[in-house]
Scaffold this motif. Structure first.
Motif: not given
Length: 73
Positions: A6-17
């Motif tokens: 219901k609010v603006p969001a931040l998606f942080t996509h870090y290291l993929r393993m």
């Protein structure tokens, strides 16, 4: 849950393993799941700032380069 944002969001996509022996994902979100995250939040009409840091560890906000997320805040 993401389809109810219901609010603006931040998606942080870090290291993929992935563990090569078992195929088990060792981090929170894989590359093939990230588009689904984006789509679910987009469906709510809320803004989603998306920061992809594929080589940065999960402690990036605490120990990463200064200002690494500034553009998304």
């Amino acid at each position: 849950m993401l389809s109810a944002v219901k609010v603006p969001a931040l998606f942080t996509h870090y290291l993929r393993m992935t563990d090569e022996a078992s195929g088990i994902l060792l981090d929170a979100t894989s590359d093939h799941r990230a588009p689904r995250v984006r789509a679910l939040v987009a469906g709510t009409g809320q803004r989603l700032d998306d920061v992809s840091l594929p080589t940065m560890g999960h402690s990036c906000p605490r120990s990463g380069p200064p200002g690494v997320l500034r553009h998304a805040l």
